[in-house]
Motif scaffolding. Structure first.
Motif, mmCIF file in Angstrom:
data_model
loop_
_atom_site.group_PDB
_atom_site.id
_atom_site.type_symbol
_atom_site.label_atom_id
_atom_site.label_comp_id
_atom_site.label_asym_id
_atom_site.label_seq_id
_atom_site.Cartn_x
_atom_site.Cartn_y
_atom_site.Cartn_z
ATOM 1 N N VAL A 102 7.430 -15.194 4.172
ATOM 2 C CA VAL A 102 8.868 -14.958 4.241
ATOM 3 C C VAL A 102 9.420 -15.144 2.832
ATOM 4 C CG1 VAL A 102 11.062 -15.701 5.250
ATOM 5 C CG2 VAL A 102 8.947 -15.915 6.589
ATOM 6 N N ALA A 103 10.151 -14.166 2.343
ATOM 7 C CA ALA A 103 10.795 -14.276 1.031
ATOM 8 C C ALA A 103 12.254 -14.653 1.242
ATOM 9 C CB ALA A 103 10.695 -12.960 0.271
ATOM 10 N N GLU A 104 12.664 -15.736 0.593
ATOM 11 C CA GLU A 104 14.038 -16.219 0.711
ATOM 12 C C GLU A 104 14.880 -15.721 -0.457
ATOM 13 O OE1 GLU A 104 13.700 -20.497 2.828
ATOM 14 O OE2 GLU A 104 13.080 -20.480 0.731
ATOM 15 N N GLY A 105 16.156 -15.542 -0.203
ATOM 16 C CA GLY A 105 17.079 -15.231 -1.290
ATOM 17 C C GLY A 105 17.109 -13.782 -1.720
ATOM 18 N N VAL A 106 16.788 -12.851 -0.822
ATOM 19 C CA VAL A 106 16.837 -11.432 -1.169
ATOM 20 C C VAL A 106 18.304 -11.009 -1.244
ATOM 21 C CG1 VAL A 106 16.215 -9.090 -0.446
ATOM 22 C CG2 VAL A 106 14.611 -10.980 -0.095
ATOM 23 N N GLU A 107 18.706 -10.528 -2.421
ATOM 24 C CA GLU A 107 20.103 -10.155 -2.632
ATOM 25 C C GLU A 107 20.274 -8.717 -3.096
ATOM 26 O OE1 GLU A 107 21.793 -13.019 -5.303
ATOM 27 O OE2 GLU A 107 21.582 -14.665 -3.863
ATOM 28 N N GLU A 108 19.186 -8.085 -3.518
ATOM 29 C CA GLU A 108 19.284 -6.748 -4.091
ATOM 30 C C GLU A 108 18.271 -5.802 -3.456
ATOM 31 O OE1 GLU A 108 18.654 -7.297 -8.270
ATOM 32 O OE2 GLU A 108 20.262 -8.781 -8.425
ATOM 33 N N LYS A 109 18.634 -4.524 -3.438
ATOM 34 C CA LYS A 109 17.778 -3.501 -2.846
ATOM 35 C C LYS A 109 16.418 -3.427 -3.554
ATOM 36 C CE LYS A 109 18.256 1.043 -0.877
ATOM 37 N NZ LYS A 109 19.219 2.123 -0.628
ATOM 38 N N ASP A 110 16.410 -3.584 -4.884
ATOM 39 C CA ASP A 110 15.147 -3.531 -5.630
ATOM 40 C C ASP A 110 14.206 -4.667 -5.219
ATOM 41 O OD1 ASP A 110 15.975 -1.274 -6.971
ATOM 42 O OD2 ASP A 110 16.578 -2.346 -8.794
ATOM 43 N N GLN A 111 14.769 -5.832 -4.968
ATOM 44 C CA GLN A 111 13.955 -6.960 -4.500
ATOM 45 C C GLN A 111 13.334 -6.621 -3.142
ATOM 46 O OE1 GLN A 111 17.099 -9.857 -4.492
ATOM 47 N NE2 GLN A 111 16.512 -10.700 -6.487
ATOM 48 N N LEU A 112 14.152 -6.076 -2.246
ATOM 49 C CA LEU A 112 13.663 -5.705 -0.913
ATOM 50 C C LEU A 112 12.550 -4.662 -1.016
ATOM 51 C CD1 LEU A 112 13.821 -5.827 2.164
ATOM 52 C CD2 LEU A 112 15.647 -4.103 2.044
ATOM 53 N N ARG A 113 12.764 -3.647 -1.828
ATOM 54 C CA ARG A 113 11.744 -2.591 -1.990
ATOM 55 C C ARG A 113 10.428 -3.172 -2.509
ATOM 56 N NH1 ARG A 113 15.661 1.752 -4.603
ATOM 57 N NH2 ARG A 113 16.422 2.724 -2.706
ATOM 58 N N PHE A 114 10.522 -4.023 -3.523
ATOM 59 C CA PHE A 114 9.319 -4.642 -4.078
ATOM 60 C C PHE A 114 8.581 -5.427 -2.994
ATOM 61 C CE2 PHE A 114 7.177 -8.332 -5.869
ATOM 62 C CZ PHE A 114 6.286 -7.718 -6.739
ATOM 63 N N LEU A 115 9.306 -6.218 -2.233
ATOM 64 C CA LEU A 115 8.695 -7.042 -1.179
ATOM 65 C C LEU A 115 8.080 -6.179 -0.080
ATOM 66 C CD1 LEU A 115 11.468 -9.750 -1.132
ATOM 67 C CD2 LEU A 115 9.083 -10.118 -1.823
ATOM 68 N N GLN A 116 8.710 -5.057 0.234
ATOM 69 C CA GLN A 116 8.140 -4.133 1.218
ATOM 70 C C GLN A 116 6.826 -3.562 0.722
ATOM 71 O OE1 GLN A 116 11.632 -1.608 1.524
ATOM 72 N NE2 GLN A 116 12.013 -2.303 3.640
ATOM 73 N N VAL A 117 6.784 -3.156 -0.538
ATOM 74 C CA VAL A 117 5.556 -2.608 -1.132
ATOM 75 C C VAL A 117 4.442 -3.660 -1.106
ATOM 76 C CG1 VAL A 117 4.519 -1.820 -3.307
ATOM 77 C CG2 VAL A 117 6.709 -0.872 -2.548
ATOM 78 N N GLN A 118 4.818 -4.924 -1.334
ATOM 79 C CA GLN A 118 3.843 -6.011 -1.350
ATOM 80 C C GLN A 118 3.449 -6.450 0.076
ATOM 81 O OE1 GLN A 118 2.368 -6.993 -4.216
ATOM 82 N NE2 GLN A 118 3.590 -5.332 -5.052
ATOM 83 N N LYS A 119 4.072 -5.853 1.076
ATOM 84 C CA LYS A 119 3.798 -6.147 2.491
ATOM 85 C C LYS A 119 4.204 -7.568 2.893
ATOM 86 C CE LYS A 119 0.426 -2.526 3.106
ATOM 87 N NZ LYS A 119 1.294 -1.536 2.657
ATOM 88 N N CYS A 120 5.339 -8.002 2.350
ATOM 89 C CA CYS A 120 5.912 -9.282 2.760
ATOM 90 C C CYS A 120 6.363 -9.135 4.212
ATOM 91 C CB CYS A 120 7.104 -9.621 1.858
ATOM 92 S SG CYS A 120 7.819 -11.228 2.177
ATOM 93 N N ASN A 121 6.025 -10.106 5.054
ATOM 94 C CA ASN A 121 6.283 -9.993 6.490
ATOM 95 C C ASN A 121 7.754 -10.064 6.863
ATOM 96 O OD1 ASN A 121 3.544 -11.659 6.124
ATOM 97 N ND2 ASN A 121 3.353 -10.205 7.799
ATOM 98 N N GLU A 122 8.502 -10.952 6.227
ATOM 99 C CA GLU A 122 9.918 -11.127 6.556
ATOM 100 C C GLU A 122 10.688 -11.448 5.289
ATOM 101 O OE1 GLU A 122 10.545 -14.090 9.617
ATOM 102 O OE2 GLU A 122 8.762 -13.446 10.699
ATOM 103 N N VAL A 123 11.982 -11.155 5.334
ATOM 104 C CA VAL A 123 12.862 -11.486 4.224
ATOM 105 C C VAL A 123 14.145 -12.102 4.767
ATOM 106 C CG1 VAL A 123 11.943 -9.737 2.642
ATOM 107 C CG2 VAL A 123 13.828 -9.157 4.157
ATOM 108 N N GLN A 124 14.768 -12.915 3.933
ATOM 109 C CA GLN A 124 16.048 -13.526 4.259
ATOM 110 C C GLN A 124 16.932 -13.407 3.035
ATOM 111 O OE1 GLN A 124 14.931 -17.604 4.919
ATOM 112 N NE2 GLN A 124 14.387 -17.273 7.050
#
Length: 152
Positions: A102-124
């Motif tokens: 789970v990645a905490e502190g996602v505030e920007e679309k670029d952060q979300l995209r990067f985490l999706q590419v890295q196959k992060c399971n969940e974001v907050q």
């Protein structure tokens, strides 16, 4: 803990206890306690991973289900610094240990995209919503539920 589960009727898989790295500093106490909780079916998340003093050697002995990447690392993703490398390594390591991330502190679309590419399971994070009072969440959820029912 077992008594609480029996009293409330909550299935253990729906209870997720978040612990911090500092809570695991007393390894001789932490390992058996986490194993006991895990054997009950309770989910265990290690919060703020990477900000404390965890030894990777101890990490393999803890009965946990997911690692929560601290927002300080997520914040660095958009800066193009070593933050992207650190987050990538944490996700890869966790997945190789069959842990969710789970990645905490996602505030920007670029952060979300990067985490999706890295196959992060969940974001907050605030990208989705700032914290809201429980009553407001319940009202929104009830409204959404009503709308979903009317579609059927």
């Amino acid at each position: 803990m077992k008594e609480v589960l029996l009293e409330t009727g909550l299935e253990p898989k729906y209870l997720d206890l978040e612990i911090t790295e500092t809570m695991t500093m007393n390894v001789n106490h932490a390992i058996p306690m986490l194993k006991k909780l895990h054997s009950l079916g309770i989910q265990i998340s290690m919060d703020d991973f990477g900000t404390g003093y965890s030894s990777l050697n101890y990490l393999k002995n803890f009965s946990i289900d997911r690692l929560k990447i601290d927002q300080s690392f997520v914040r660095d993703i958009s800066k193009g610094s070593n933050g992207t490398n650190i987050v990538s390594v944490i996700i890869a390591m966790a997945h190789s240990m069959n842990l969710e991330v789970v990645a905490e502190g996602v505030e920007e679309k670029d952060q979300l995209r990067f985490l999706q590419v890295q196959k992060c399971n969940e974001v907050q994070g605030f990208y989705f919503s700032p914290p809201i009072p429980a009553e407001e969440f319940e009202a929104s959820f009830s409204e959404l539920s009503s709308k979903m029912k009317s579609l059927h």
